[in-house]
Write a protein that holds these residues in place. Structure first.
Motif, PDB file in Angstrom:
ATOM      1  N   ALA A 167       0.831  -1.206   0.000  1.00  0.00           N
ATOM      2  CA  ALA A 167       0.000   0.000   0.000  1.00  0.00           C
ATOM      3  C   ALA A 167       0.866   1.257   0.000  1.00  0.00           C
ATOM      4  N   ALA A 168       1.939   1.239   0.798  1.00  0.00           N
ATOM      5  CA  ALA A 168       2.835   2.395   0.848  1.00  0.00           C
ATOM      6  C   ALA A 168       3.510   2.623  -0.505  1.00  0.00           C
ATOM      7  N   GLN A 169       3.899   1.536  -1.157  1.00  0.00           N
ATOM      8  CA  GLN A 169       4.538   1.657  -2.465  1.00  0.00           C
ATOM      9  C   GLN A 169       3.562   2.200  -3.498  1.00  0.00           C
ATOM     10  N   MET A 170       2.341   1.723  -3.462  1.00  0.00           N
ATOM     11  CA  MET A 170       1.326   2.244  -4.384  1.00  0.00           C
ATOM     12  C   MET A 170       1.083   3.729  -4.152  1.00  0.00           C
ATOM     13  N   ALA A 171       0.967   4.130  -2.888  1.00  0.00           N
ATOM     14  CA  ALA A 171       0.703   5.534  -2.574  1.00  0.00           C
ATOM     15  C   ALA A 171       1.865   6.426  -2.979  1.00  0.00           C
ATOM     16  N   THR A 172       3.094   5.902  -2.848  1.00  0.00           N
ATOM     17  CA  THR A 172       4.288   6.686  -3.162  1.00  0.00           C
ATOM     18  C   THR A 172       4.480   6.858  -4.664  1.00  0.00           C
ATOM     19  N   THR A 173       4.150   5.838  -5.431  1.00  0.00           N
ATOM     20  CA  THR A 173       4.417   5.872  -6.878  1.00  0.00           C
ATOM     21  C   THR A 173       3.217   6.288  -7.716  1.00  0.00           C
ATOM     22  N   SER A 174       2.039   6.360  -7.116  1.00  0.00           N
ATOM     23  CA  SER A 174       0.831   6.682  -7.879  1.00  0.00           C
ATOM     24  C   SER A 174       0.747   8.174  -8.174  1.00  0.00           C
ATOM     25  N   ASP A 175       0.012   8.522  -9.234  1.00  0.00           N
ATOM     26  CA  ASP A 175      -0.200   9.929  -9.561  1.00  0.00           C
ATOM     27  C   ASP A 175      -1.498  10.465  -8.959  1.00  0.00           C
ATOM     28  N   VAL A 176      -2.156   9.670  -8.101  1.00  0.00           N
ATOM     29  CA  VAL A 176      -3.353  10.136  -7.407  1.00  0.00           C
ATOM     30  C   VAL A 176      -3.123  10.016  -5.904  1.00  0.00           C
ATOM     31  N   ASP A 177      -3.957  10.729  -5.120  1.00  0.00           N
ATOM     32  CA  ASP A 177      -3.739  10.730  -3.677  1.00  0.00           C
ATOM     33  C   ASP A 177      -4.334   9.486  -3.015  1.00  0.00           C
ATOM     34  N   ALA A 205      -6.686   9.046  -0.914  1.00  0.00           N
ATOM     35  CA  ALA A 205      -8.142   8.995  -0.866  1.00  0.00           C
ATOM     36  C   ALA A 205      -8.711   8.366  -2.135  1.00  0.00           C
ATOM     37  N   GLU A 206      -8.133   8.723  -3.274  1.00  0.00           N
ATOM     38  CA  GLU A 206      -8.596   8.150  -4.537  1.00  0.00           C
ATOM     39  C   GLU A 206      -8.210   6.672  -4.639  1.00  0.00           C
ATOM     40  N   ARG A 231     -10.721   4.793  -2.698  1.00  0.00           N
ATOM     41  CA  ARG A 231     -12.000   4.670  -3.398  1.00  0.00           C
ATOM     42  C   ARG A 231     -11.939   3.599  -4.490  1.00  0.00           C
ATOM     43  N   ARG A 232     -10.793   3.494  -5.157  1.00  0.00           N
ATOM     44  CA  ARG A 232     -10.660   2.543  -6.254  1.00  0.00           C
ATOM     45  C   ARG A 232     -10.719   1.086  -5.792  1.00  0.00           C
ATOM     46  N   VAL A 233     -10.340   0.835  -4.546  1.00  0.00           N
ATOM     47  CA  VAL A 233     -10.379  -0.560  -4.060  1.00  0.00           C
ATOM     48  C   VAL A 233     -11.593  -0.825  -3.170  1.00  0.00           C
TER      49      VAL A 233
END
Length: 277
Positions: A216-226, A228-229, A232-234
């Motif tokens: 989850a931390a890796q996804m949040a760090t590398t994603s272009d969305v915040d 919260a989004e 919502r996607r999961v």
């Protein structure tokens, strides 16, 4: 920082992580020196990083361009008062000790040509030990642009380093990222225990919780969305994730986090008041 001479006063875990990060970035061992009162710790750091480690603080800072104060807050005053005469006039002082304000360091280290010494106060966190730290930095008025860059490179060797507009924000950094790893450890503990109650072994539940946190931390760090989004996607309507999130929110999850982080911020300010005297 390949030509910058760096001295560490105190060679504990955080100092060791910074030294390791600098060496990994190509800073020559000959440009780094450290001091520590413990003979065993001196031998350990010298063997691990190939640097000179001495028992005398004044010897460690001789000729240093950057001096990193990595001692316990309770002894900082005595260390600074004894160290001040040995510092070069243009040395940048970087303090990674929690709770010690710049004003106290300025008072204890004395002035150069009628001006306070250049000081950067920093709040790193323990993931710096694995190269994934998050640090907040605040410079006093004497810090030059070149010295800001030195401090930036120093802390960036073990993670991200972000500059703050006001020293008071150090307390907020302490509350969010300084203490923050423990919040996530607590969540992992709770998820592991809940998994056990649902029939998983402690080992399996723990591995699942830790890997999920990492992912989850890796996804949040590398994603272009915040985040919260991403949440919502999961969170499918009427699905399992929605059931869990609804339960969190119904029991005041966001308010509890805000209250907890606020308590850490308040305690950080209290400690700064006590330790800076």
């Amino acid at each position: 920082m390949s030509s910058t001479r760096i001295a560490f006063i105190g060679a504990g875990n955080m100092a060791a992580s910074l030294i390791g990060g600098l060496r990994a970035k190509g800073v020559p061992a000959g440009n780094i020196r450290a001091s520590d009162p413990g003979a065993e710790q001196r031998a350990k750091i010298a063997a691990e990083h190939g640097i000179e480690v001495v028992g005398d603080n004044a010897s460690a800072v001789a000729g240093a361009d950057v001096v990193v104060l990595a001692v316990k807050p309770q002894v900082m005053k005595d260390v600074c008062l004894a160290l001040a005469p040995a510092l070069t006039d243009n040395a940048l002082i970087v303090s990674i000790a929690a709770g010690i304000p710049c004003a106290s360091l300025e008072r204890w280290l004395g002035e150069v040509n009628g001006q306070p010494r250049a000081i950067v106060r920093c709040m790193p966190n323990t993931p710096a030990l694995v190269g994934l730290g998050a640090s907040g930095l605040y410079p006093n008025a004497s810090v030059s642009a070149a010295q800001r860059e030195q401090a930036q490179q120093l802390l960036s060797a073990v993670g991200i380093a972000l500059w703050l507009d006001e020293e008071r924000q150090i307390d907020a950094v302490t509350a969010v990222s300084g203490s923050g790893p423990a919040y996530f450890f607590l969540l992992m503990e709770a998820m592991t225990a809940a998994g056990e109650k649902l029939g998983l072994s402690r080992e399996v539940a723990g591995q699942l919780a830790r890997q999920t946190a990492l992912g989850a931390a890796q996804m949040a760090t590398t994603s272009d969305v915040d985040p919260a989004e991403l949440r919502r996607r999961v969170t499918s309507p009427k699905g399992t994730t929605e059931a869990a999130i609804t339960t969190f929110q119904a029991n005041g999850f966001e308010a509890l986090v805000e209250k907890a982080v606020g308590a850490a911020d308040h305690r950080s300010a209290e400690l700064a008041e006590q330790l800076g005297r």
